[in-house]
Design an enzyme around this catalytic site. Structure first.
Site, PDB file in Angstrom:
ATOM      1  N   ASP A 102       0.705  -1.205  -0.179  1.00  0.00           N
ATOM      2  CA  ASP A 102      -0.100   0.086  -0.067  1.00  0.00           C
ATOM      3  C   ASP A 102       0.881   1.117  -0.095  1.00  0.00           C
ATOM      4  OD1 ASP A 102      -2.229  -1.566   0.034  1.00  0.00           O
ATOM      5  OD2 ASP A 102      -2.746  -1.321   2.221  1.00  0.00           O
ATOM      6  N   LEU A 145     -11.744   8.220   0.639  1.00  0.00           N
ATOM      7  CA  LEU A 145     -11.291   9.267   1.571  1.00  0.00           C
ATOM      8  C   LEU A 145      -9.857   9.764   1.051  1.00  0.00           C
ATOM      9  CD1 LEU A 145     -12.064   7.818   5.076  1.00  0.00           C
ATOM     10  CD2 LEU A 145     -13.543   9.429   3.733  1.00  0.00           C
ATOM     11  N   GLU A 161     -12.013   7.235  14.355  1.00  0.00           N
ATOM     12  CA  GLU A 161     -12.535   6.025  14.006  1.00  0.00           C
ATOM     13  C   GLU A 161     -11.286   5.029  13.559  1.00  0.00           C
ATOM     14  OE1 GLU A 161     -15.760   5.525  11.698  1.00  0.00           O
ATOM     15  OE2 GLU A 161     -16.594   7.601  12.400  1.00  0.00           O
ATOM     16  N   LYS A 167      -9.350   3.005  10.884  1.00  0.00           N
ATOM     17  CA  LYS A 167      -9.553   2.576   9.323  1.00  0.00           C
ATOM     18  C   LYS A 167      -9.204   1.140   9.220  1.00  0.00           C
ATOM     19  CE  LYS A 167      -7.956   4.152   4.835  1.00  0.00           C
ATOM     20  NZ  LYS A 167      -7.510   2.676   4.212  1.00  0.00           N
ATOM     21  N   ASP A 220      -8.646  -2.357   7.615  1.00  0.00           N
ATOM     22  CA  ASP A 220      -8.151  -3.044   6.303  1.00  0.00           C
ATOM     23  C   ASP A 220      -8.973  -4.119   5.770  1.00  0.00           C
ATOM     24  OD1 ASP A 220      -6.182  -3.132   4.196  1.00  0.00           O
ATOM     25  OD2 ASP A 220      -4.815  -3.838   5.222  1.00  0.00           O
ATOM     26  N   ARG A 261     -18.302  -1.896  -2.816  1.00  0.00           N
ATOM     27  CA  ARG A 261     -17.979  -0.447  -3.182  1.00  0.00           C
ATOM     28  C   ARG A 261     -18.011  -0.482  -4.683  1.00  0.00           C
ATOM     29  NH1 ARG A 261     -15.303   3.845  -0.775  1.00  0.00           N
ATOM     30  NH2 ARG A 261     -14.264   2.446   0.751  1.00  0.00           N
ATOM     31  N   GLU A 279     -17.417  -2.252   7.040  1.00  0.00           N
ATOM     32  CA  GLU A 279     -16.321  -3.201   6.461  1.00  0.00           C
ATOM     33  C   GLU A 279     -16.393  -4.809   7.014  1.00  0.00           C
ATOM     34  OE1 GLU A 279     -12.242  -1.734   4.561  1.00  0.00           O
ATOM     35  OE2 GLU A 279     -13.972  -0.889   5.472  1.00  0.00           O
ATOM     36  N   TYR A 307     -19.471   1.607   9.880  1.00  0.00           N
ATOM     37  CA  TYR A 307     -19.046   2.719  10.059  1.00  0.00           C
ATOM     38  C   TYR A 307     -19.819   3.782   9.506  1.00  0.00           C
ATOM     39  CZ  TYR A 307     -17.245   2.101   5.161  1.00  0.00           C
ATOM     40  OH  TYR A 307     -16.919   1.990   3.921  1.00  0.00           O
ATOM     41  N   LYS A 334      -2.971   7.832   7.283  1.00  0.00           N
ATOM     42  CA  LYS A 334      -2.504   6.411   7.274  1.00  0.00           C
ATOM     43  C   LYS A 334      -1.189   6.149   8.445  1.00  0.00           C
ATOM     44  CE  LYS A 334      -4.230   4.710   3.534  1.00  0.00           C
ATOM     45  NZ  LYS A 334      -3.474   4.062   2.674  1.00  0.00           N
ATOM     46  N   CYS A 381      28.001 -26.085  10.963  1.00  0.00           N
ATOM     47  CA  CYS A 381      27.913 -24.751  11.722  1.00  0.00           C
ATOM     48  C   CYS A 381      28.438 -23.435  11.144  1.00  0.00           C
ATOM     49  CB  CYS A 381      28.182 -24.847  13.159  1.00  0.00           C
ATOM     50  SG  CYS A 381      28.047 -23.271  14.121  1.00  0.00           S
ATOM     51  N   CYS A 440      31.339 -22.501  14.227  1.00  0.00           N
ATOM     52  CA  CYS A 440      32.459 -23.450  14.805  1.00  0.00           C
ATOM     53  C   CYS A 440      32.844 -24.732  13.860  1.00  0.00           C
ATOM     54  CB  CYS A 440      31.908 -23.860  16.070  1.00  0.00           C
ATOM     55  SG  CYS A 440      30.632 -25.088  16.074  1.00  0.00           S
ATOM     56  N   CYS A 480      23.419 -26.829  15.426  1.00  0.00           N
ATOM     57  CA  CYS A 480      24.896 -26.894  15.611  1.00  0.00           C
ATOM     58  C   CYS A 480      25.012 -28.045  16.690  1.00  0.00           C
ATOM     59  CB  CYS A 480      25.565 -25.585  15.836  1.00  0.00           C
ATOM     60  SG  CYS A 480      27.024 -26.045  16.571  1.00  0.00           S
ATOM     61  N   CYS A 486      31.110 -24.062  20.742  1.00  0.00           N
ATOM     62  CA  CYS A 486      30.570 -23.087  19.661  1.00  0.00           C
ATOM     63  C   CYS A 486      30.544 -21.489  20.371  1.00  0.00           C
ATOM     64  CB  CYS A 486      29.221 -23.269  19.176  1.00  0.00           C
ATOM     65  SG  CYS A 486      28.563 -22.229  17.924  1.00  0.00           S
TER      66      CYS A 486
END
Length: 674
Positions: A31, A82, A112, A114, A116, A135, A173, A225, A315, A409, A412, A427, A434
């Site tokens: 986003d 918005l 309020e 927002k 997602d 929408r 939503e 909302y 945001k 590893c 070591c 390891c 180690c």
């Protein structure tokens, strides 16, 4: 590329990104990156207004998938987007424009979250749900009534006895709670099916299923909302907060995270408060919505092309961003676990610049098919360690190869092994062979929640291990002041403070000591439960697996890990050496048994308490034998609330779980003790 070419390029690219986001539910950019490109296009179109096309992304609200065989329905009142704000200057400018438009010095706003999720429009006639739509492009949306009927939190009929409007559009939503999303992805992985990028895409994909039975299988919820069009003869509440409360009386779920504030300072305080609690919310939010609270004032301010003048979406810093995997290295943890880590092209995400992200283990790398050179989505939420969410395979360069875990590893050189019941490689060198394991074990031992040795950081531990001065935790207490003071960047005063902190750490608790030992599978909570149950270290060390599994939440795997640890002679020597250096704690069997007044009771904490921090409140409950969990469920006995408690109160009341304020919580202790 000149400005005109760039403008046309952005118009086409953003149209493609819109289609991926709104129609395919498979976005290829985060986003934040989309928002940045969108703002660039707005600036270019402002300078070249003659090049603005009717189908430009700046002139459209959303998108319609014209390939699908769905019915399109027109909204009575358009569902506009918005305007977005990204920093304090945007907030200040919004407040200035509103005050100027209304001719007042200060404005009351309704704030309020927002959400997602996926915005929808519900049409009710005579109190009955008759139509639901997405929408879409703002004017028309996809008719998904049958699918919405499967969402249990959407009332098919308004509650109460009326009177109701002859017709009303209710807007809100559809989303998926975080815990439900995680469970869904686990099921998808188990079934060998693709996982979802985030809850928003999972919810949107569910709502667009052609078969409502498929939608019903997804755990969707609805939060209202606002309203759209409605009967002109019905008088709606005259303020936004009152409108939301009224919708709640009709049976529509409404978030409790709503506040009415005064002026710009109030907006800023709400934004900062919700942002601080963002990670603890049960659903994803990507910002805050500010609306002028008085609806007559909203009407006076009116609308611009695609957005209302009376509202702003502010945001949060993006929790996801796109970056490039420049390399993959393998780190060694305190128990020898080999963890692959992606080295990333620096990217700003979650409010900080991220250059590394955990890849967990090689099975996770294979499942996501992460390779050096890949473009990847990186996620960082709150204080969570950044992780790679998924690869954008469409952008994969040619010639990449699959990652393979090393067979030795990287620190070591000891052989790396993976037990049949585990996903991680380890390891085999152990604490003494180690250096990486030794460093991590010492840092864990000295940590704030373990022995709480103030001032012993990573640089000092590196120096101690490199000089071979410390091979086990007890060696920390054997070092002299002169040795500490001789370390790089260590002044004598700092050395004195560290020695004093080490001396103070010798007086601890059994729970802290058990946690500090770094036993595999034994976290802070398990260490606390062991201390409460067995009271003495000797009892823990001698307990067999049957007795260990009698402790709450300890199963066969943890019990086996405890037995393996305490059966090893070297570990018993480490404990004996620590006690010989004076590490001790208070043990009183009778006292410990007497204070378990909350045994068997489960609590949830929410909001800010006046006299206790969250950790202090948790410790108080656990020391009295109670259990503290993060979510309200039917097995919860009490919800303890402080200031600004959030949505858990509504969940508790829905399940008839007692809700206690701080005074009532104190009284509960007194009553049970009596």
């Amino acid at each position: 590329m000149d400005e005109v070419a760039r403008l046309h390029y952005l118009q086409d690219e953003l149209k493609r990104y819109n289609r991926e986001y709104h129609e395919l539910d498979a976005p290829t950019i985060p986003d934040a990156e989309y928002d940045a490109l969108y703002r660039e296009l707005v600036a270019l179109e402002t300078r070249h207004p003659d090049l603005v096309r009717a189908d430009s992304p700046t002139r459209r609200v959303g998108s319609l998938d014209l390939r699908r065989n769905v019915r399109l329905v027109r909204h009575f009142e358009p569902m506009l987007s918005l305007n977005n704000g990204f920093d304090v200057r945007d907030l200040q400018e919004f407040d200035r424009r509103v005050r100027t438009g209304l001719g007042v010095d200060e404005v009351a706003y309704c704030c309020e979250p927002k959400f997602d999720g996926l915005a929808i429009n519900l049409l009710y006639r005579g109190g009955d749900l008759v139509q639901g739509a997405t929408r879409g492009d703002g004017e028309k949306g996809e008719e998904v009534t049958a699918n919405l009927m499967t969402v249990k939190s959407i009332p098919r009929r308004m509650q109460g006895s009326g009177p109701w409007p002859a017709w009303l559009e209710v807007r809100g939503e559809v989303l998926m709670l975080k815990q439900d999303f995680e469970q869904l992805n686990r099921r998808q992985t188990g079934a060998g099916e693709r996982t979802f990028v985030n809850p928003r895409n999972a919810a949107a994909g569910a709502l667009r299923q052609l078969d409502p039975a498929e939608t019903a299988r997804r755990p969707l919820v609805f939060l209202a909302y606002g309203v759209g069009g409605g009967s002109p003869d019905f008088e709606l509440p005259d303020h936004q907060d009152a409108l939301l409360r009224w919708l709640g009386t009709l049976g529509f779920p409404v978030t409790e995270e709503i506040r009415v504030v005064q002026g710009e300072s109030g907006l800023r305080m709400f934004f900062e408060d919700l942002g601080a609690r963002r990670a603890s919310l049960p659903y994803e939010v990507d910002g805050v919505v500010y609306k002028v609270n008085a609806r007559k004032a909203q009407q006076k301010l009116g609308f611009i092309t695609r957005a209302p003048r009376f509202a702003l979406a502010h945001k949060f810093p993006a929790e996801e961003a796109l970056s490039t995997v420049e390399a993959i290295e393998v780190q060694v943890g305190r128990t020898g676990t080999l963890t692959p880590v992606a080295l990333l092209k620096p990217v700003f995400v979650g409010g900080v610049t991220v250059t590394r992200a955990t890849l967990h283990n090689d099975e996770e790398i294979r499942r996501k098919d992460i390779r050096v050179g890949d473009q990847v989505w990186v996620r960082r939420a709150g204080d969570v360690i950044p992780e790679v969410v998924r690869v954008v395979r469409e952008l994969r360069p040619a010639g990449t190869t699959a990652f393979e875990m090393p067979l030795t590893c990287p620190v070591c050189g000891s052989p790396a092994r993976r037990l049949p019941e585990e996903v991680s490689w380890r390891c085999s060198g152990g604490l003494h062979c180690c250096p990486a394991q030794r460093k991590q074990a010492l840092l864990h031992f000295a940590g704030r929640r373990a022995m709480n040795v103030d001032g012993l950081g990573e640089k000092l531990v590196d120096a101690l291990v490199e000089r071979a001065w410390v091979r086990e935790p007890a060696d920390l207490y054997r070092l002299t002041l002169e040795q500490w003071a001789s370390l790089p960047r260590m002044a004598r005063k700092s050395a004195e403070n560290l020695v004093q902190s080490l001396e103070r750490s010798k007086e601890t608790t059994l729970a802290r000591f058990l946690f500090a030992l770094g036993i595999r599978q034994v976290g802070e909570r398990t260490a606390h439960d062991l201390a409460l149950h067995f009271v003495t270290l000797e009892a823990v060390m001698e307990a067999d697996e049957t007795h260990l599994q009698a402790v709450a939440d300890i199963g066969p795997v943890v019990a086996q890990s405890l037995r393996d640890f305490f059966s090893a002679e070297r570990n018993r020597q480490i404990i004996a050496h620590l006690r010989a250096q004076g590490v001790h704690w208070h043990e009183n069997v009778q006292e410990s048994q007497a204070v378990q007044v909350l045994a068997g009771l489960t609590f949830v904490l929410t909001g800010t308490l006046a006299h206790y921090s969250r950790e202090e409140a948790r410790n108080r409950i656990e020391q009295a034998g109670g259990k503290v969990v993060g979510s309200v469920t039917r097995s919860t006995h009490y919800l303890v609330v402080g200031r600004d408690p959030g949505s858990k109160v509504a969940q508790a009341r829905k399940l008839d779980i007692p809700v206690l304020d701080e005074d009532q919580w104190d009284q509960l202790f007194k009553e049970i003790k009596a």
